[in-house]
Design an enzyme around this catalytic site. Structure first.
Site, short mmCIF file in Angstrom:
data_model
loop_
_atom_site.label_atom_id
_atom_site.label_comp_id
_atom_site.label_asym_id
_atom_site.label_seq_id
_atom_site.Cartn_x
_atom_site.Cartn_y
_atom_site.Cartn_z
N ASP A 108 0.83 -1.20 0.00
CA ASP A 108 0.00 0.00 0.00
C ASP A 108 0.86 1.25 0.00
O ASP A 108 2.04 1.22 0.34
CB ASP A 108 -0.93 0.01 1.22
CG ASP A 108 -0.17 0.04 2.54
OD1 ASP A 108 0.91 -0.55 2.61
OD2 ASP A 108 -0.68 0.66 3.49
N GLU A 109 0.28 2.32 -0.42
CA GLU A 109 0.94 3.63 -0.41
C GLU A 109 2.27 3.67 -1.15
O GLU A 109 3.17 4.41 -0.80
CB GLU A 109 1.14 4.11 1.04
CG GLU A 109 -0.14 4.15 1.83
CD GLU A 109 0.05 4.39 3.31
OE1 GLU A 109 -0.94 4.67 3.97
OE2 GLU A 109 1.20 4.30 3.80
N LEU A 110 2.37 2.89 -2.18
CA LEU A 110 3.59 2.88 -2.99
C LEU A 110 3.62 4.11 -3.87
O LEU A 110 2.69 4.37 -4.64
CB LEU A 110 3.65 1.62 -3.83
CG LEU A 110 4.85 1.49 -4.76
CD1 LEU A 110 6.15 1.51 -3.97
CD2 LEU A 110 4.74 0.22 -5.59
#
Length: 116
Positions: A108-110
């Site tokens: 996530d949040e890459l």
């Protein structure tokens, strides 16, 4: 997590010297959980949220000047062969001590803009 084949991960990447899981800690936790019917799933949050990996292995994270203010946004670098050696070693180690067949990779949040 202390990975014996990559000791600098915990040595330099931990929040504090005592903020690590040793092989003995992990074994105790996994055994206790198993005895109580609890599954332990490792989360190896990558390729994002991996900036701490570069504290011991500087070349494995992407160089992103525009993302330096958010150290958590700096992902692993797919352009460096050492990154794949490190990832493979961490996954192999985690797999060797787990009793479960699954690992969670976060993902996530890459910040893919960093790779540009």
């Amino acid at each position: 997590m202390v990975v014996p084949s990559f000791p600098k991960l915990a040595q330099y990447g931990a929040y504090a010297p005592r903020a690590v899981y040793t092989p003995e800690n992990l074994s105790d936790i996994i055994r206790y959980a198993y005895d109580h019917g609890i599954r332990v799933l490792f989360e190896l949050d990558m390729p994002g949220h991996s900036a701490s990996w570069s504290k011991g292995y500087p070349d494995v994270c992407a160089k992103c000047p525009s993302f330096e203010s958010d150290v958590n946004a700096i992902p692993l670098s797919p352009a460096v062969p050492q990154t794949f050696d490190l990832v493979q070693g961490v996954i192999q180690y985690a797999s060797s001590i787990m009793m479960d067949q699954f690992i969670h990779f976060g993902g996530d949040e890459l910040q893919t803009g960093c790779w540009k």
